[in-house]
Design an enzyme around this catalytic site. Structure first.
Site, PDB file in Angstrom:
ATOM      1  N   GLY A 169       0.831  -1.187   0.000  1.00 41.77           N
ATOM      2  CA  GLY A 169       0.000   0.000   0.000  1.00 41.77           C
ATOM      3  C   GLY A 169       0.871   1.243   0.000  1.00 41.77           C
ATOM      4  O   GLY A 169       0.383   2.365   0.130  1.00 41.77           O
TER       5      GLY A 169
ATOM      6  N   GLY B 112       3.007   2.273  -2.454  1.00 35.55           N
ATOM      7  CA  GLY B 112       3.271   2.929  -3.725  1.00 35.55           C
ATOM      8  C   GLY B 112       4.237   2.177  -4.621  1.00 35.55           C
ATOM      9  O   GLY B 112       4.792   2.749  -5.569  1.00 35.55           O
TER      10      GLY B 112
ATOM     11  N   SER C 227      12.248  -1.551   4.878  1.00 38.57           N
ATOM     12  CA  SER C 227      12.381  -0.349   4.030  1.00 38.57           C
ATOM     13  C   SER C 227      13.342  -0.588   2.873  1.00 38.57           C
ATOM     14  O   SER C 227      14.116   0.276   2.495  1.00 38.57           O
ATOM     15  CB  SER C 227      12.861   0.853   4.855  1.00 38.57           C
ATOM     16  OG  SER C 227      12.040   1.040   5.976  1.00 38.57           O
TER      17      SER C 227
ATOM     18  N   ALA D 173      18.193   5.095  -4.266  1.00 36.97           N
ATOM     19  CA  ALA D 173      17.163   5.244  -3.238  1.00 36.97           C
ATOM     20  C   ALA D 173      17.572   4.423  -2.027  1.00 36.97           C
ATOM     21  O   ALA D 173      18.233   3.395  -2.153  1.00 36.97           O
ATOM     22  CB  ALA D 173      15.821   4.761  -3.771  1.00 36.97           C
ATOM     23  N   LYS D 174      17.211   4.887  -0.838  1.00 33.42           N
ATOM     24  CA  LYS D 174      17.461   4.086   0.363  1.00 33.42           C
ATOM     25  C   LYS D 174      16.150   3.466   0.858  1.00 33.42           C
ATOM     26  O   LYS D 174      15.861   2.320   0.559  1.00 33.42           O
ATOM     27  CB  LYS D 174      18.111   4.940   1.442  1.00 33.42           C
ATOM     28  CG  LYS D 174      19.555   5.357   1.136  1.00 33.42           C
ATOM     29  CD  LYS D 174      20.110   6.167   2.300  1.00 33.42           C
ATOM     30  CE  LYS D 174      21.498   6.747   2.025  1.00 33.42           C
ATOM     31  NZ  LYS D 174      21.916   7.665   3.107  1.00 33.42           N
ATOM     32  N   GLY D 175      15.319   4.199   1.535  1.00 35.98           N
ATOM     33  CA  GLY D 175      14.100   3.589   2.064  1.00 35.98           C
ATOM     34  C   GLY D 175      13.414   4.537   3.013  1.00 35.98           C
ATOM     35  O   GLY D 175      14.069   5.348   3.680  1.00 35.98           O
TER      36      GLY D 175
ATOM     37  N   GLY E  64       9.962   3.646   4.642  1.00 39.12           N
ATOM     38  CA  GLY E  64       8.887   3.101   5.474  1.00 39.12           C
ATOM     39  C   GLY E  64       9.159   3.173   6.953  1.00 39.12           C
ATOM     40  O   GLY E  64       8.332   3.651   7.732  1.00 39.12           O
ATOM     41  N   GLU E  65      10.305   2.689   7.377  1.00 38.66           N
ATOM     42  CA  GLU E  65      10.596   2.632   8.797  1.00 38.66           C
ATOM     43  C   GLU E  65      11.135   3.941   9.371  1.00 38.66           C
ATOM     44  O   GLU E  65      10.742   4.345  10.466  1.00 38.66           O
ATOM     45  CB  GLU E  65      11.517   1.444   9.090  1.00 38.66           C
ATOM     46  CG  GLU E  65      10.678   0.190   9.298  1.00 38.66           C
ATOM     47  CD  GLU E  65      11.260  -1.068   8.727  1.00 38.66           C
ATOM     48  OE1 GLU E  65      11.826  -0.997   7.617  1.00 38.66           O
ATOM     49  OE2 GLU E  65      11.140  -2.119   9.384  1.00 38.66           O
TER      50      GLU E  65
END
Lengths: 767, 767
Positions: free
Chosen positions: A494, A496, A535, A721-723, A725-726
């Site tokens: 969810g 993206g 992430s 890119a790294k991440g 989410g977290e």
């Protein structure tokens, strides 16, 4: 590369280019600034947004198959008991009941690292699986649960981790309440020596509560057999893990199991493994030869699908007057519930600040409660609250601005492995975040503002991994009409994922995003990627997609060179048209190239390359919170959060902000209201619903400002890119807690910061 | 190839092999004799057999989706008419009717090479689409069809191809009854000169009827939208063609259309294109926002989904007394129905026999009847009947054994392009087939046997392409447990595609076939392959699968070499275990290799390599028939068919025999009973059902003996398969006809050889 034009003499073969074989492309040059890119880094609406808003999107919980039946699980009401007998005869009589599975007729399938079975005679927490009823409707299945007679022998239990560590405590498993018999320890340097060198030693204890993931979409599975082949629609973050677990449980080849997950309403770490419900659905479906659907309800979500373990953290810091940290130590206890997991939370302390002498000791303790599971930045959210609270105290103790204190102990090297980061822009995050919140506006003396509504500002730091890495593959299919299908073995929680994959393909091939269709979340047909956790998804998958797209571009140029009878170097690719550099009249479209080939589709497969050796890849960030505390009611209102982070390249500012908003709101819930409460007298959960387990609503949501201080990290991949989410959730609770302290002048060391705790704290001041 | 063992110092990364990159394998050595292989060439039960027999297999016509509606098509009852008006108001009132599509509200979508529209005001044959009703049930939709009032203006029509060629004939299309205005012509050498050199000139006319495919599973589609993306379950032989046609019709990107076909009940060429029903289902579904299913009924199958064109063939041969053919000419007329197609059938004559002087002239003629379509060996079945009848006559005329005559004119070179065949074992087929049928038993004087039941033996030759070629890709996924998923963009018509793919993977990787799962028939997720037609599927796909599997084996050996710290050359692969040649104690399993990697799945993609240049790839065969003619009833009973063929490597004798049985039975139907009859007075089909259109049943089925004279053709691919589907049917009717002649002594030159024709012929003799 092999290609040739076939000047065919056969009537049934027109002039064609034979298959363009593998083209070798030079190592892909990392993208520069987002300013140089057209699609990447630009706010892009989710390509799956419309179908989600319209309700057309079929989530796992929406899957309906012909002839499908519904199953419900009977769960133990007791925290620790031996099942003496189960009598299902009455339930079986209920019209519409099709099959009942219990320990009596279920195969012995090991679960929880073989510390238990799928259906065990020993239940160890309120919520442990006891039986499952399949029926023509969910209602009938539910009714039938009440007709099952289970004879339990209740046993002594323990619900508290500290209690469980005591010698005379009931044992959740016969070998004791520490999974491996010992705490996890880490040590570098000499803490005692460090403390001696310090001008000041600070020690304090902080506690955090158990929180439940409470994803919007509950955990669910639909299982359907066709002969010896099983398809499972599953709400999961890790389709391949689920596939392999189900296959192992059923002792069938993994290739005979297909796991599909198209859309998902959140996971947060609770959906990284195959659930018992998935295997149960498969077993019953095989037995009754009909598709079986199991959707957990909100009560089950709160009891039985995981949680963030609590923590009791005792931290110690040695500090010199100039702010130098000479030693850090961390001791933590956390409940992992009834089955093996980990509750450690010392990692932030080991690595955020420059410090030579560090030791940690972590107790992950069995209790007769629901098992913990990974939950968005596992360990880091708890640990950051502890560490950052200690740092805040230390700064205050030596009379230093907390931000300045953090800069004093800043490091460009990973402290555990003593290697440099590929990039670290935390300083920029501190600076920009402080500016945005108006750091200067904070109360110089905490609690010194007047009035009933007291405002305060606080901040906290965050570190996480999230650089991704192999394995991640993407297959790209370019169709004759210039449209593109991309497939990857990843899955969208969810967040993206669909959209950034389309963006990357669109960026490279310079084709409109509407022409790009994404397929993910299918173990049978998609190339392999790992779980969506940590992430790592964008950081892993985006470079694989770019690789596939660059290969495709190279193939097209190669085909164009053959047809235009020129060399590849003389050609330019732009928006699906390839032209000769000095003769723009000589050009050819994708459509024309593919029309000259036997294929109607060109296919490439890209892979994520390895990360550089000898470097650490981390994300960094700082969040700044402004709160308003109602000293009359004790209620804390968060006014604003500024999230300033280094997360590598921004792929899509829109979905990036979405993830920050989600993480921050979830962090706010953790800071102020969420808490799973267990009655230690009965072992029962008091909050197994959404009216007593409070999660933030839109009314609780503050203004959120997201500032990204980083660009693409060209050391880690072609995308850099790294991440996200977290990182979004890690520092939120600590920042809010520090803001509350700044507002009211008394530090609350126990999450959540509920009104009663605030009022108690304020009473303490008044005394 | 890149690989390395990471001696990681990071706690979260155990010792791993990084992704094993592309391995380059040497050109794959073609397999030798089937005796050297374990799975290939061995009778292997269909891997999809059990689910088909149990009824679990979901064919397109079985697809049921939640909220699905059913649509039925109203078809023109007239052979040629202008629609003046359509009134759907009453039909719309019927409860359960949801939507009606006609030329009034349908978009103008060009059809039949833009000679018509999806819904046209001009209908040109009985069966042309007029309207479509979508309703809650199929029954309601059908009832509603009767309530639609269509005002037709009837126009003159023509149903006969010979009539249609006359100047004063009604014109099916305004520009005339020949699609391109001229017949198709071919010429080499000088036929007149050849005829002059001949000792004997034979000329005769042969006719064949229109037959209908009548597949077991009717044509059907289920269309479902999710936002702007369309999924179509379609009963098709060519998922990518259908996808691209639907996308073009709807003017949406091909990537937005997913076509799925899992199982299919036959196509025979009638399912190579997108049907109007597919696009109609998609249009209505988009409108009413529910899935739409259209399944044609048996009447529609007989009217509107194609047929094999009839033929009126006049052939001429110049023959020397020693049997040498000095010239061949062929003139044919065939009805293609109301829309563009081809009815040519001269190819066998151009190429089977050595002959320098050849000319052909083919008239493909519009008539007001259902459009023809490719039907199992299009042209060749008709043409072989004509050519082989002429050859039989010629042999008899010069007093030569017909088999000897054929050997006299044998050639190892393709006659049209004058290039050698990659292989040709037709001589062996002649010899082994003749032995098996007992060719010496035939009546030396046709019709000379006594009694009411007269037996005779005949034979005929067959040529077809079927060597396959690129593009064909296969992706292979090897899972950690040693199970395998294979994906290819091909589709199974029911011929055994699933099974041979599994066999090839099993053969190379030496893993049990139960561990291998096959996914085909999905445009979105499977790599690309062409249509399943032309007997090319196995010949194209099998080498791609082998390529993928050989790459996988090489990857495993490469990984094993890294782990065992030895070189790849020193390793042996056997049944999923890799061991060191001289030290069998040093070994490692697939599972152990993959467990040492971050991947849980290894992926390779293989491709079909190009065919050799300067060679022709053909299949060859001869069929021998023994028949018994009841001279009292005129009924022909086929006693036995021997099919002796060169089809390259046999992959699976079981499914190979299946295909021969099917083709021969279908050929028997063509020879003796099948015929679409049109009433030339009304333009209506008299046989649009299975009680007046007779297809063979088990009671008509003769003993069939299949003899394959070939092994793998190592020139064409690493697998060396050619193709079976079409060769099976091509010579059957001719062989049966010649056997009938041998039995009764009078040659029936018009198919089908029905009892009335036999009785008429016998009457002629008696006179």
């Amino acid at each position: 590369m092999t290609r040739k034009i076939v000047k065919s003499k056969y009537h049934f073969e027109p002039d064609l280019i034979e298959t363009i074989g593998e083209v070798s492309i030079e190592e892909i040059k990392p993208w520069g600034s987002n300013d140089e890119l057209k699609i990447i880094g630009k706010p892009t609406s989710r390509i799956d947004g419309a179908v989600k808003v319209s309700g057309e999107a079929v989530y796992t919980s929406d899957v309906i198959l012909p002839n499908m039946v519904y199953a419900k699980i009977l769960r133990s009401p007791h925290p620790n008991a031996q099942i003496k007998n189960i009598d299902t005869s009455e339930a079986e009589q209920l019209e519409g009941v099709l099959y009942i599975l219990t320990y009596k007729n279920a195969p012995e399938i090991g679960w929880y690292y073989n510390t238990s079975y799928l259906f065990d005679k020993q239940v160890r927490y309120q919520g442990d699986e006891v039986a499952c009823v399949a029926a023509e409707s969910e209602k009938i299945a539910e009714d039938a649960l009440h007709l099952i007679k289970v004879e339990y022998e209740n046993l002594p239990f323990v619900t508290d981790a500290v209690e469980a560590l005591k010698d005379n405590s009931p044992k959740v498993h016969e070998w004791g309440n520490l999974p491996r018999g010992n705490p996890d320890k880490y040590k570098r340097g000499d803490v005692e020596k460090g403390l001696k060198e310090a001008d000041l030693v600070i020690e304090d204890t902080f506690t955090t509560q158990v929180v439940v993931h409470n994803t919007t979409e509950p955990h669910c599975s639909v299982a359907k057999w066709e002969g010896s082949k099983l398809t499972v629609w599953d709400s999961t973050q890790a389709i391949f893990n689920v596939r392999d677990s189900i296959a192992a449980s059923l002792q069938i080849p993994a290739s005979s199991v297909r796991v599909i997950k198209k859309y998902m309403g959140g996971g947060f770490g609770s959906k990284l493994e195959a659930g018992k419900y998935s295997v149960i659905a498969a077993l019953i479906s095989r037995k009754i030869k009909r598709p079986v659907k199991i959707v957990l309800d909100r009560r089950e979500e709160n009891l039985a699908v995981g949680n963030r373990p609590n923590s009791i953290q005792t931290l110690k810091a040695g500090v010199k007057k100039d702010g130098t940290l000479t030693a850090l130590s961390h001791h933590s206890i956390g409940s992992i519930g009834a089955y093996p997991d980990g509750a450690g939370c010392s990692w932030p302390l080991r690595t955020i600040y420059k410090c030579e002498n560090v030791s940690t000791e972590e107790y992950s303790v069995f209790t007769n409660t629901g098992k913990s599971r990974a939950y968005r930045a596992p360990g880091h959210v708890q640990g950051t609250f502890g560490l950052e609270s200690l740092i805040d105290i230390a700064a205050e103790k030596i009379g230093m601005d907390p931000l300045e204190f953090r800069l004093k102990n800043y490091t460009d090297k990973d402290q555990v492995y003593n290697i440099p980061y590929t990039s670290k822009k935390l300083k920029d995050a501190y600076e920009k975040g402080a500016n945005a919140i108006g750091w200067h506006r904070r109360n110089k003396v905490p609690g010194s503002s007047n009035g009933i509504l007291k405002r305060g500002i606080g901040m906290a730091t965050q570190i996480w991994w999230g650089g991704g890495g192999p394995p991640a593959y993407a297959t790209l299919k370019l169709n004759r009409d210039g449209s593109v299908n991309v497939m990857a073995g990843t899955q969208d929680l969810g967040t993206g994922t669909y959209t950034f994959i389309a963006q990357v393909a669109s960026e490279v091939l310079q084709l409109p995003i509407e022409k790009i269709s994404i397929t993910i979340g299918d173990t049978e047909t998609c190339p392999y990627c790992g779980a969506s956790g940590g992430s790592t998804t964008a950081a892993s998958v985006a470079p694989a997609v770019r690789d596939a797209a660059e290969q495709m571009k190279a193939k097209l140029i190669s085909g164009a060179a053959a047809i235009l009878e020129t060399s590849e170097e003389k050609l330019i690719y732009a928006e699906g048209i390839i032209s000769v550099k000095n003769d723009p009249s000589k050009k050819i479209t994708i459509h024309e190239i593919i029309s000259k080939m036997r294929e109607r589709v060109l296919v490439t497969t890209g892979a994520r390359s390895a990360n550089p050796e000898g470097y650490m890849i981390n994300t960094f960030g700082a969040q700044f919170a402004e709160v308003e505390v109602d000293t009359f009611t004790g209620k804390v209102r968060v006014i604003k959060i500024v999230a300033a982070h280094d997360i590598g390249r921004v792929l899509n500012p829109k979905t990036l902000e979405n993830q920050f908003h989600g993480g921050i709101i979830q962090g706010l819930g953790y800071a102020l209201m969420e808490e799973r409460k267990v009655d230690s007298n009965t072992g029962k959960v008091l909050t197994a619903n959404l009216y007593s387990y409070l999660i933030p609503t839109i009314m609780d949501t503050p203004e959120i400002e997201v500032i990204i201080v980083s660009e693409g990290d060209s050391m880690i991949s072609s995308v850099g890119a790294k991440g996200v989410g977290e990182p979004a959730i890690i520092p939120t609770a600590a920042a809010i807690a520090h803001a509350v302290y700044n507002a009211i002048g008394v530090r609350i060391k126990s999450l959540p910061i509920t009104p009663d705790k605030v009022l108690n704290a304020l009473t303490l001041i008044k005394r």
